[in-house]
Design a protein around this motif. Structure first.
Motif, short mmCIF file in Angstrom:
data_model
loop_
_atom_site.label_atom_id
_atom_site.label_comp_id
_atom_site.label_asym_id
_atom_site.label_seq_id
_atom_site.Cartn_x
_atom_site.Cartn_y
_atom_site.Cartn_z
N PHE A 105 14.02 10.38 3.80
CA PHE A 105 12.76 9.73 4.15
C PHE A 105 12.91 9.07 5.53
CE2 PHE A 105 13.10 9.66 -0.48
CZ PHE A 105 11.85 10.09 -0.89
N TYR A 106 12.01 9.36 6.45
CA TYR A 106 12.05 8.83 7.81
C TYR A 106 11.27 7.50 7.86
CZ TYR A 106 14.38 12.96 9.49
OH TYR A 106 15.32 13.94 9.71
N ILE A 107 11.92 6.46 7.38
CA ILE A 107 11.28 5.17 7.19
C ILE A 107 11.15 4.37 8.49
CG2 ILE A 107 11.58 2.93 6.04
CD1 ILE A 107 10.58 5.37 4.29
N ASP A 151 -2.30 8.71 0.20
CA ASP A 151 -1.90 8.11 -1.08
C ASP A 151 -0.39 7.97 -1.19
OD1 ASP A 151 -2.59 7.04 -3.61
OD2 ASP A 151 -2.16 8.96 -4.57
N GLY A 152 0.34 8.26 -0.10
CA GLY A 152 1.79 8.16 -0.10
C GLY A 152 2.48 9.30 -0.83
N ARG A 153 1.72 10.35 -1.13
CA ARG A 153 2.24 11.51 -1.85
C ARG A 153 2.17 12.74 -0.96
NH1 ARG A 153 2.26 10.28 -7.40
NH2 ARG A 153 1.19 8.33 -7.86
N CYS A 154 2.89 13.77 -1.35
CA CYS A 154 2.77 15.06 -0.67
C CYS A 154 1.60 15.82 -1.29
CB CYS A 154 4.06 15.85 -0.82
SG CYS A 154 5.48 15.01 -0.09
N ASP A 155 0.92 16.62 -0.50
CA ASP A 155 -0.24 17.35 -1.01
C ASP A 155 0.12 18.39 -2.06
OD1 ASP A 155 -2.13 15.94 0.49
OD2 ASP A 155 -1.88 17.27 2.23
N ALA A 156 1.35 18.86 -2.02
CA ALA A 156 1.83 19.84 -3.00
C ALA A 156 3.22 19.42 -3.46
CB ALA A 156 1.87 21.23 -2.36
N PRO A 157 3.64 19.88 -4.64
CA PRO A 157 5.01 19.58 -5.07
C PRO A 157 6.02 20.08 -4.04
CG PRO A 157 3.76 20.53 -6.87
CD PRO A 157 2.91 20.67 -5.64
N GLN A 181 0.84 -1.20 0.00
CA GLN A 181 0.00 0.00 0.00
C GLN A 181 0.87 1.25 0.00
OE1 GLN A 181 -2.08 -0.79 3.67
NE2 GLN A 181 -0.69 0.45 4.86
N PRO A 182 0.27 2.42 -0.29
CA PRO A 182 1.02 3.67 -0.16
C PRO A 182 1.44 3.89 1.29
CG PRO A 182 -1.02 4.01 -1.39
CD PRO A 182 -1.09 2.64 -0.80
N ALA A 183 2.57 4.53 1.46
CA ALA A 183 3.09 4.82 2.81
C ALA A 183 2.62 6.20 3.24
CB ALA A 183 4.60 4.72 2.82
N ALA A 184 1.63 6.23 4.12
CA ALA A 184 1.07 7.49 4.62
C ALA A 184 1.81 7.95 5.87
CB ALA A 184 -0.41 7.31 4.94
N ASN A 185 1.83 9.25 6.06
CA ASN A 185 2.39 9.89 7.26
C ASN A 185 3.89 9.65 7.41
OD1 ASN A 185 -0.15 10.94 8.16
ND2 ASN A 185 -0.68 8.84 8.68
N VAL A 186 4.62 9.69 6.29
CA VAL A 186 6.08 9.60 6.33
C VAL A 186 6.64 11.01 6.25
CG1 VAL A 186 8.16 8.73 5.20
CG2 VAL A 186 6.07 7.34 5.20
N LYS A 187 7.49 11.33 7.20
CA LYS A 187 8.17 12.63 7.19
C LYS A 187 9.27 12.60 6.13
CE LYS A 187 11.05 15.62 10.05
NZ LYS A 187 11.70 15.76 11.36
N ILE A 188 9.35 13.70 5.37
CA ILE A 188 10.35 13.85 4.31
C ILE A 188 11.00 15.22 4.48
CG2 ILE A 188 10.77 13.98 1.83
CD1 ILE A 188 8.11 12.44 1.48
#
Length: 119
Positions: free
Chosen positions: A67-69, A45-51, A15-22
């Motif tokens: 990426f804080y995995i 969705d594993g994406r950032c809301d904005a570029p 699944q997409p990885a949600a709530n990952v700090k970048i």
């Protein structure tokens, strides 16, 4: 569309990885000093809301996504060794054409990762 985007897919859960700090860093050309320019967290969705970068923010040069995995997998209650095999995943890359779009996806598990230039 020009800019820099990313997304993260959790291969161990499929699944997409949600709530990952970048964190996004830029390397100053003269000194090669790493400068933090943006912090973001992935959405459901594993994406950032904005570029991470868009338009005139994009300049040629060297960048790093951090990426804080380890934190992500602990929050998913995955049993990890101490220290975990992957705590933070750094991805260094270059932007040679600021007029192009750069997409840097990360496929990850607690034991490995893959990254590539996406579309």
């Amino acid at each position: 569309m020009t800019g820099l985007t990313t997304h993260i897919l959790d291969l161990s859960h499929g699944q997409p990885a949600a709530n990952v700090k970048i964190e996004l860093y830029y390397f100053e050309p003269a000194s090669n000093e790493r400068k933090l320019i943006r912090t973001a967290v992935t959405n459901e969705d594993g994406r950032c809301d904005a570029p991470l970068l868009s338009g005139e923010e994009v300049t040629a040069g060297s960048y790093e996504l951090l990426f804080y995995i380890g934190e992500y997998f602990r929050n998913k209650e995955v049993v990890l060794p101490e220290p975990p095999f992957l705590e933070q995943v750094p991805v260094r890359f270059g932007i040679s054409n600021p007029a192009s779009h750069y997409h840097v996806p990360l496929l990850v598990s607690p034991w490995g990762y893959q990254v590539y230039r996406g579309s």
